[in-house]
Design a protein around this motif. Structure first.
Motif, short mmCIF file in Angstrom:
data_model
loop_
_atom_site.label_atom_id
_atom_site.label_comp_id
_atom_site.label_asym_id
_atom_site.label_seq_id
_atom_site.Cartn_x
_atom_site.Cartn_y
_atom_site.Cartn_z
N SER A 1 0.84 -1.19 0.00
CA SER A 1 0.00 0.00 0.00
C SER A 1 0.88 1.24 0.00
O SER A 1 1.80 1.36 0.81
CB SER A 1 -0.89 0.04 1.24
N LEU A 2 0.60 2.13 -0.93
CA LEU A 2 1.20 3.46 -0.96
C LEU A 2 0.08 4.44 -0.74
O LEU A 2 -0.90 4.45 -1.49
CB LEU A 2 1.88 3.73 -2.30
N ILE A 3 0.18 5.25 0.30
CA ILE A 3 -0.88 6.21 0.64
C ILE A 3 -0.28 7.60 0.60
O ILE A 3 0.59 7.93 1.40
CB ILE A 3 -1.48 5.91 2.02
N TRP A 4 -0.76 8.40 -0.35
CA TRP A 4 -0.30 9.78 -0.46
C TRP A 4 -1.38 10.65 0.17
O TRP A 4 -2.48 10.76 -0.35
CB TRP A 4 -0.08 10.14 -1.92
N VAL A 5 -1.05 11.27 1.29
CA VAL A 5 -1.97 12.17 1.99
C VAL A 5 -1.73 13.57 1.43
O VAL A 5 -0.69 14.17 1.68
CB VAL A 5 -1.74 12.14 3.52
N VAL B 1 0.26 7.92 12.23
CA VAL B 1 0.10 6.56 11.73
C VAL B 1 0.64 5.63 12.79
O VAL B 1 1.72 5.86 13.34
CB VAL B 1 0.81 6.36 10.36
N LYS B 2 -0.14 4.62 13.11
CA LYS B 2 0.31 3.57 14.02
C LYS B 2 0.75 2.41 13.15
O LYS B 2 -0.04 1.86 12.40
CB LYS B 2 -0.82 3.14 14.95
N VAL B 3 2.04 2.06 13.27
CA VAL B 3 2.60 1.01 12.43
C VAL B 3 3.69 0.29 13.22
O VAL B 3 4.50 0.93 13.88
CB VAL B 3 3.12 1.58 11.09
N ASN C 1 0.88 16.22 2.16
CA ASN C 1 1.89 15.78 1.19
C ASN C 1 2.86 14.75 1.75
O ASN C 1 4.04 14.75 1.39
CB ASN C 1 2.62 16.97 0.57
N SER C 2 2.37 13.87 2.58
CA SER C 2 3.17 12.75 3.09
C SER C 2 2.86 11.51 2.26
O SER C 2 1.72 11.29 1.86
CB SER C 2 2.84 12.45 4.55
N LEU C 3 3.88 10.71 2.01
CA LEU C 3 3.72 9.44 1.32
C LEU C 3 4.03 8.33 2.31
O LEU C 3 5.13 8.28 2.85
CB LEU C 3 4.65 9.34 0.11
N LEU C 4 3.04 7.49 2.57
CA LEU C 4 3.19 6.38 3.51
C LEU C 4 3.26 5.09 2.71
O LEU C 4 2.47 4.88 1.79
CB LEU C 4 1.99 6.35 4.47
#
Length: 135
Positions: free
Chosen positions: A40-44, A51-53, A63-66
């Motif tokens: 999963s790539l999530i671009w906010v 984020v809990k990871v 503009n964060s990419l997770l």
């Protein structure tokens, strides 16, 4: 977001998700623990939160990419409403293999797809991306 903006490709051999583009305008997709069998790539693009990871918490903002690996547990907790785009893809989609003994890193195959069904998915994806670019 409207469901007509979601693009999904399913592997016809096993019925599993192969590739998905998911625009989102709220946290409903990520407000509970995720343990997906795909990347999963999530671009906010708007909003912020944490984020809990992997039993840790990290802050994110606009503009964060997770990025998350298959089966990596994660959950987003927002402090401001979020919007963005998520891209999900199964390791088989790009023929990604883990080569742990030598490199302990991801190795991409020189042949993108290994069978006819996946080649058909690749062609559909190309058409979809071209359509998105000219729209």
């Amino acid at each position: 977001m409207s469901s007509q903006n979601v693009f999904t490709l399913i592997n016809p051999q096993n019925g599993n998700l192969a590739f998905k583009i998911l625009p989102f305008d709220d946290n409903s997709h990520f407000d509970h623990l995720q343990r997906n069998n795909y990347y999963s790539l999530i671009w906010v693009t708007k909003g912020k939160g944490k984020v809990k990871v992997d039993f840790a918490e990290h802050h994110f903002e606009e503009n964060s990419l997770l990025a998350f690996s298959p089966y990596q547990p994660f959950m987003l907790c927002v402090s401001e409403p979020i919007e963005g785009i998520a891209i999900h893809f199964h390791p088989d989609f790009y023929c990604i293999h883990m080569h742990q003994k030598r490199f302990r890193a991801m190795v991409f195959c020189s042949i993108t797809f290994t069978n006819l069904h996946m080649c058909k998915l690749q062609n559909k994806l190309r058409k979809l991306l071209i359509w998105l670019l000219i729209k």
